[in-house]
Write a protein that holds these residues in place. Sequence first.
Motif, PDB file in Angstrom:
ATOM      1  N   ALA A  19      12.506  14.005   6.781  1.00 14.20           N
ATOM      2  CA  ALA A  19      11.135  14.365   6.412  1.00 14.20           C
ATOM      3  C   ALA A  19      10.159  13.601   7.300  1.00 14.20           C
ATOM      4  O   ALA A  19      10.446  12.510   7.764  1.00 14.20           O
ATOM      5  CB  ALA A  19      10.881  14.017   4.946  1.00 14.20           C
ATOM      6  N   ARG A  20       9.022  14.181   7.536  1.00 16.23           N
ATOM      7  CA  ARG A  20       7.989  13.504   8.306  1.00 16.23           C
ATOM      8  C   ARG A  20       7.324  12.446   7.427  1.00 16.23           C
ATOM      9  O   ARG A  20       6.909  12.728   6.306  1.00 16.23           O
ATOM     10  CB  ARG A  20       6.936  14.517   8.775  1.00 16.23           C
ATOM     11  CG  ARG A  20       5.814  13.902   9.617  1.00 16.23           C
ATOM     12  CD  ARG A  20       4.819  14.961  10.053  1.00 16.23           C
ATOM     13  NE  ARG A  20       3.700  14.376  10.753  1.00 16.23           N
ATOM     14  CZ  ARG A  20       3.698  14.049  12.041  1.00 16.23           C
ATOM     15  NH1 ARG A  20       4.785  14.291  12.763  1.00 16.23           N
ATOM     16  NH2 ARG A  20       2.640  13.510  12.608  1.00 16.23           N
ATOM     17  N   SER A  21       7.256  11.209   7.954  1.00 13.02           N
ATOM     18  CA  SER A  21       6.639  10.134   7.177  1.00 13.02           C
ATOM     19  C   SER A  21       5.153  10.419   6.982  1.00 13.02           C
ATOM     20  O   SER A  21       4.502  10.966   7.875  1.00 13.02           O
ATOM     21  CB  SER A  21       6.795   8.799   7.912  1.00 13.02           C
ATOM     22  OG  SER A  21       8.156   8.462   8.026  1.00 13.02           O
ATOM     23  N   PRO A  22       4.616  10.059   5.829  1.00 16.15           N
ATOM     24  CA  PRO A  22       3.183  10.292   5.590  1.00 16.15           C
ATOM     25  C   PRO A  22       2.340   9.433   6.530  1.00 16.15           C
ATOM     26  O   PRO A  22       2.755   8.344   6.944  1.00 16.15           O
ATOM     27  CB  PRO A  22       2.989   9.869   4.129  1.00 16.15           C
ATOM     28  CG  PRO A  22       4.120   8.938   3.854  1.00 16.15           C
ATOM     29  CD  PRO A  22       5.271   9.428   4.673  1.00 16.15           C
ATOM     30  N   GLU A  23       1.197   9.918   6.879  1.00 15.33           N
ATOM     31  CA  GLU A  23       0.294   9.176   7.745  1.00 15.33           C
ATOM     32  C   GLU A  23      -0.224   7.921   7.029  1.00 15.33           C
ATOM     33  O   GLU A  23      -0.539   7.963   5.842  1.00 15.33           O
ATOM     34  CB  GLU A  23      -0.904  10.057   8.141  1.00 15.33           C
ATOM     35  CG  GLU A  23      -0.562  11.197   9.090  1.00 15.33           C
ATOM     36  CD  GLU A  23      -0.170  10.706  10.470  1.00 15.33           C
ATOM     37  OE1 GLU A  23      -0.614   9.594  10.847  1.00 15.33           O
ATOM     38  OE2 GLU A  23       0.588  11.408  11.154  1.00 15.33           O
ATOM     39  N   LEU A  24      -0.294   6.841   7.762  1.00 15.77           N
ATOM     40  CA  LEU A  24      -0.854   5.619   7.193  1.00 15.77           C
ATOM     41  C   LEU A  24      -2.372   5.734   7.117  1.00 15.77           C
ATOM     42  O   LEU A  24      -2.989   6.367   7.974  1.00 15.77           O
ATOM     43  CB  LEU A  24      -0.490   4.409   8.061  1.00 15.77           C
ATOM     44  CG  LEU A  24       0.981   3.992   8.076  1.00 15.77           C
ATOM     45  CD1 LEU A  24       1.214   2.935   9.146  1.00 15.77           C
ATOM     46  CD2 LEU A  24       1.402   3.459   6.700  1.00 15.77           C
ATOM     47  N   ARG A  29      -3.006   1.881   9.965  1.00 19.24           N
ATOM     48  CA  ARG A  29      -2.678   2.554  11.230  1.00 19.24           C
ATOM     49  C   ARG A  29      -3.236   1.780  12.416  1.00 19.24           C
ATOM     50  O   ARG A  29      -2.591   1.681  13.466  1.00 19.24           O
ATOM     51  CB  ARG A  29      -3.245   3.978  11.215  1.00 19.24           C
ATOM     52  CG  ARG A  29      -2.762   4.839  12.399  1.00 19.24           C
ATOM     53  CD  ARG A  29      -3.439   6.202  12.375  1.00 19.24           C
ATOM     54  NE  ARG A  29      -4.878   6.079  12.618  1.00 19.24           N
ATOM     55  CZ  ARG A  29      -5.408   5.918  13.828  1.00 19.24           C
ATOM     56  NH1 ARG A  29      -4.634   5.847  14.901  1.00 19.24           N
ATOM     57  NH2 ARG A  29      -6.706   5.821  13.971  1.00 19.24           N
TER      58      ARG A  29
END
Length: 429
Positions: A19-24, A29
């Motif tokens: 799965a694509r990790s959620p954006e910080l 970030r």
Amino acid sequence: MSISFPSVVTPSFTKLLPARSPELPEFARQRVERFHNERVAACWEGRHILRGLKPGPSALMLQSNDYLAITRHADIVAAQREALLNAGNGAMMSGLFLQQDDDPLHVIERELALALGSEETILCQSGYVANVGLVQTLAGERTPVYVDMLAHASLWEGVKAAGAQAVPIYHNDPEYLERQMLRHGPGVVLVDSIYSTNGSVCPLADFADVVQRRGGVFIVDESHSLGTHGVHGEGLVANLGLNDKVHFVTASLAKAYCARAGLISCSRRFKPYFAFESMPAIFSSTLLPPELAGIEASHRVIQREGWRRARLQHVTRRVREALTELGYPIGSGTEQIIALEVGSEAAVMRVRDAFEAENVFGAIFCAPATAKNRALLRLTLHAGLDDDAVNRLIAACTRLRDKVDLAEWSASRRERRNVAKPPALGEVA
């Protein structure tokens, strides 16, 4: 009455689509991007600073802290194998709950205490846990903690964990320590017996006198001297007869003892207090039976095979003399850790590449392990280096001397400044 469980066939691995990790969020970030932009892209020119050449079978490996060359010792491996077969992985619980005197953990602690000349020892999960937990149990918000500027990072983290006031001390300067203690009052004093970045030795007796005179608590980290120094590997504090002036000795056993564990020597009364007050110790699972068996076996090898310490001393003396004669700026240290302090991270990468091209593999130390712009290539000597390996190392350093810009290293520039600096008032020139 026995309980039966249904027979279920379980696949060895469950396969899930990545799965694509959620954006910080932005505040997190930015920190990640700063690392990639400012360090990887700018300072390291797109390479990872720790990824050099892959060493071959004939490479001189000078990266490990296995100073006595015992990681594959037959007695140690056999003891760990037997413990694993007989006891498995032991109790999955905090060591706080292991209160029986005959528990293997406490039996080994008593054996180590006898060897170090202390009332008691405490075995922790790592040297980091030992240092952070110990300082946290001794210092409070108003307690000044005097820390040598080159002391292990875990000691500095202990100050943070305690919420105490850190008072940096000039490296190996007991007179400066006394001036600071007169200014700030009694507190905890933290030093290493041998410093991990340059191999320098602390003047322990001088520091002990200051701490005793000014009413402080003295903690000495012996990670790089326990096992390697002393008649039987007891370390510098015991060897110098300072047990009655040093309140606590700590050590990472992942050096000469080749064990993933930490140690604290202390008074008998302090030990139960630590068990109930040290947050890292309380909330970490205890050491496993193979680890305890390895520590015990390593301890006996270290005490029995004194030739390993003698060999390490011989190798250290020969290499240091040769590199000094070649003009390498290594005068700040004397022991088995040799620091080639280059300066910038980009420059130390170039020096590392040059050494690896000569089949010599050291370890880069940079911020936060060193001060900014004091990055270094650390060559760690050990008892397993035979005369041929030592000759190869010296020959490689000889060939590289005129290729690595020695004169521009930060250590070289500092040496020139110290030579050029006029003596202070009242100081002999």
